[in-house]
Design an enzyme around this catalytic site. Structure first.
Site, PDB file in Angstrom:
ATOM      1  N   SER A 231      -4.247   1.969 -14.166  1.00 49.84           N
ATOM      2  CA  SER A 231      -5.588   2.142 -13.627  1.00 49.84           C
ATOM      3  C   SER A 231      -6.546   1.145 -14.274  1.00 49.84           C
ATOM      4  O   SER A 231      -6.317  -0.061 -14.216  1.00 49.84           O
ATOM      5  CB  SER A 231      -6.044   3.591 -13.815  1.00 49.84           C
ATOM      6  OG  SER A 231      -7.218   3.847 -13.097  1.00 49.84           O
TER       7      SER A 231
ATOM      8  N   ASP B  93      -2.838   5.674  -2.558  1.00 47.55           N
ATOM      9  CA  ASP B  93      -3.818   5.623  -3.642  1.00 47.55           C
ATOM     10  C   ASP B  93      -5.202   5.379  -3.047  1.00 47.55           C
ATOM     11  O   ASP B  93      -5.465   4.314  -2.486  1.00 47.55           O
ATOM     12  CB  ASP B  93      -3.453   4.498  -4.622  1.00 47.55           C
ATOM     13  CG  ASP B  93      -4.301   4.522  -5.889  1.00 47.55           C
ATOM     14  OD1 ASP B  93      -5.411   5.069  -5.848  1.00 47.55           O
ATOM     15  OD2 ASP B  93      -3.835   3.982  -6.903  1.00 47.55           O
TER      16      ASP B  93
ATOM     17  N   HIS C 236      -2.887   7.968  -6.689  1.00 45.23           N
ATOM     18  CA  HIS C 236      -3.256   7.295  -7.940  1.00 45.23           C
ATOM     19  C   HIS C 236      -2.624   7.970  -9.154  1.00 45.23           C
ATOM     20  O   HIS C 236      -2.275   7.303 -10.132  1.00 45.23           O
ATOM     21  CB  HIS C 236      -4.782   7.303  -8.079  1.00 45.23           C
ATOM     22  CG  HIS C 236      -5.303   6.399  -9.150  1.00 45.23           C
ATOM     23  ND1 HIS C 236      -5.246   5.028  -9.071  1.00 45.23           N
ATOM     24  CD2 HIS C 236      -5.901   6.668 -10.346  1.00 45.23           C
ATOM     25  CE1 HIS C 236      -5.782   4.490 -10.144  1.00 45.23           C
ATOM     26  NE2 HIS C 236      -6.183   5.463 -10.938  1.00 45.23           N
TER      27      HIS C 236
END
Length: 436
Positions: free
Chosen positions: A245, A347, A379
């Site tokens: 991320s 995502d 995600h």
């Protein structure tokens, strides 16, 4: 991609590989070792040496005359032996008690310090956010999401705080950090069982720091691992870097900045891009200029994001894809290691097009790059839900194959089967309420 190009293990007795995950939710430095017996040996050896030193100071009496040496010395020897054993037990108990108290004090002090930093920064962050329905709704969703995954968090937390494999609180740099390294222990546990040492490095988060502080901290952490990992049983010639991320974005910026420094022949560089065998980016954003409006629509308001990125100029300066396309950094890009980008097609926090576009850009510049997509994964599926589900984990298997190459099948076969941490119905409910 041919795994053999990513330094497969050819000697099973050689030190384990090294993976540095830089995540948006890690802290200080955490080291998860693949040889817990080394830590036990070190601890036991220290205790035994103290006891041996104490024993060597026991005063001995002169020998008695031959006439009554047998009966008297036998009784005296027995008495001395009992006294010695008693002194040893007392010394050992005192040593263990003293060590436990001191360890408890350190842990309590560290926990108090972390709590203070997080609380203070939370109030500062609230002043930035103000009152807005989007972030409030997402905060409530995050609470529900965390509650549904609590069985897994408890087990991972227990492993993090009580496993002899985990070395906590290894400090690098001179700045306190406000994210938390226990997040990385789930990945660390699984990889450490597969002959990979995992170091979770930390960075200051907003509002404690802005993007340049984050990149600087990540670079310091990479430098620490590159220069010190041999002391922890790792192989400095087999170091891999991984970010998830925001950590994927920051780690990539750190790599590119270091490459630019090396092209500029900056003196006394503390680490080199050539020390990184492969970079793994998980669910990362690499063209921040394109993501500003997307983040704004999901509750990360533009004004706050610009504060994090140090203004409009930071959007371009800290976008790895744009940094790579800059003609002035062409030679620096050629120094980058192989880049493997993982992303889920479902995502919504950071669309998978971000990884696809960056991989295409790198390949166009001559860098060995690949984007691996996982159909229907969100995600957090790849980083949290799938590892907690147990059984087959496609992303983890791909990661092990890329690191261990031809040895990966044997390593997987000899590893402990992945157990389920959270019931399936709770995982599905968590996925449905996830704010990510």
């Amino acid at each position: 991609m041919q795994p053999s190009n990513l330094l497969p293990i050819s000697n099973p007795n050689s030190p384990p590989s090294m993976l540095i995950p830089t995540s948006s939710a890690t802290a200080d430095t955490m080291l998860v070792r693949s040889e817990p017996h080394i830590i036990h040996s070190s601890s036991s050896s220290t205790i035994l040496l103290v006891q041996d030193d104490d024993d060597s100071k026991i005063e001995t009496k002169p020998l008695l005359t031959r006439a009554f040496s047998y009966s008297s010395s036998s009784s005296s020897s027995s008495s001395n032996l009992v006294m010695q054993q008693r002194r040893r037990r007392i010394a050992s108990a005192n040593s263990l008690l003293s060590g436990a108290v001191e360890g408890c004090r350190r842990e309590m002090g560290r926990a108090a310090s972390d709590t203070y930093v997080v609380t203070r920064l939370s109030f500062r962050l609230l002043r930035y956010l103000g009152v807005g329905y989007r972030w409030i709704a997402r905060f409530l969703a995050l609470g529900c999401y965390a509650m549904l995954l609590i069985p897994g968090f408890i087990q991972v937390g227990y492993y993090y705080f009580y496993s002899s494999q985990v070395l906590r609180g290894i400090v690098y740099g001179d700045q306190p950090r406000n994210s938390y390294k226990a997040w990385g222990s789930l990945l660390g546990q699984q990889l450490s069982e597969r002959d990979i040492i995992v170091a979770c490095i930390d960075y200051r988060n907003f509002p404690q720091g802005t993007i340049s502080d984050m990149v600087k901290d990540a670079s310091q952490g990479i430098s620490f691992v590159c220069n010190k990992i041999a002391e922890y049983g790792g192989d400095p010639n087999r170091i891999y870097l991984m970010g998830q991320s925001a950590g994927a974005h920051i780690a990539t910026c750190a790599l590119l900045e270091q490459a630019i420094k090396e092209i500029g022949a900056e003196p006394r560089a503390s680490w080199s891009v050539s020390q990184i065998k492969t970079y793994f980016g998980l669910s990362g954003g690499y063209n921040i200029l394109k993501l500003v409006d997307h983040f704004h629509s999901r509750g990360l308001y533009r004004s706050i994001f610009l504060s994090i990125m140090e203004g409009e100029q930071g959007l371009r300066q800290y976008s790895p894809e744009l940094m790579a396309q800059d003609p002035n950094t062409k030679n620096a890009v050629s120094l980058l290691p192989p880049m493997v980008l993982f992303h889920g097609t479902a995502d919504y926090s950071i669309p998978c097009d971000s990884s696809k576009s960056f991989a295409d850009t790198l390949k166009g510049l001559g860098v060995k790059a690949e984007c691996i997509l996982y159909e229907g994964k969100t995600h957090t599926d790849l980083f949290l839900q799938d590892p907690m589900r147990g059984g087959i984990d496609d992303m983890l298997d791909d990661l092990i194959t890329l690191i261990h190459g031809d040895s990966s099948e044997a390593i997987r076969a000899n590893s402990t089967p992945r157990k389920r941490l959270v019931p399936e119905f709770m995982l599905k409910m968590a996925r449905s309420v996830s704010p990510f």
